[in-house]
Design a protein around this motif. Structure first.
Motif: not given
Length: 198
Positions: A121-129, A157-170
């Protein structure tokens, strides 16, 4: 990018303690014990420049590392560690928030996540902020050596899906083996532009 020189410059808890030379900065944000210090050491080719340890929450200040005399890595206090008191968490949050809001020479944030774990949840909040405030963010998935390479796609894929970004961006990264260091250096060079890394 060739790292010719890397040095610890300062630890800060407030703005008047930040370096004042105006050099561009790239900050590292992530949960406690996600491997920020190990990433810094591997990236810079310095084994013990950034202090590492088995105790999460070790970084309690903003630590500035000057690279090639031209730019900074800024290691931010880790977030999300349960055993740190609420008072300390609030202090860390204040330090980090003030830095993000007031530091004009901040170029981007490397958000560090653990490739083995779904973003918290903290990762998601930080990314969104960060994205909501127009701060460029690059996600680096550390500890890639802890997962069989054939399993990387499903984890990314799990990380990219959670953060609403493309896999190649990680960028998958291993401080132990050095995998991903070249890709990360190329990304940092692109963020900074030609002058700071020439």
């Amino acid at each position: 990018m060739i790292i010719r020189k890397a040095e610890y410059v300062a630890s800060a808890v407030k703005a008047d303690q930040y370096p004042r030379d105006g050099l561009p900065e790239i900050a590292l944000a992530g949960r406690s014990n996600v491997g920020k210090s190990s990433l810094i050491n591997r990236f810079l080719g310095r084994r013990n420049l950034a202090r590492t340890g088995n105790t999460p929450g070790k970084t309690q200040t903003l630590n500035f590392y000057r690279v090639n005399g031209a730019w900074y890595f800024v290691d931010l206090p880790g977030y999300g560690y349960a055993k740190v008191s609420q008072t300390v968490k609030a202090q860390w949050g204040g330090m980090t928030g003030n830095y993000f809001k007031k530091r004009e020479n901040l170029r981007a944030v490397l958000q560090i996540v653990d490739i083995r774990r779904e973003p918290s949840a903290e990762d998601l909040a930080m990314n969104a902020w960060l994205r909501g405030n127009g701060i460029p963010v690059l996600v680096v998935a550390t500890k890639a050596d802890k997962v069989a390479r054939g399993q990387w796609p499903q984890h990314l894929k799990q990380i990219s899906g959670s953060l609403a970004m493309e896999v190649w961006q990680i960028i998958p990264f291993s401080a132990a083996s050095g995998f991903g260091a070249d890709d990360l250096r190329a990304a940092v060079e692109e963020i900074l532009g030609p002058n700071p890394v020439s």
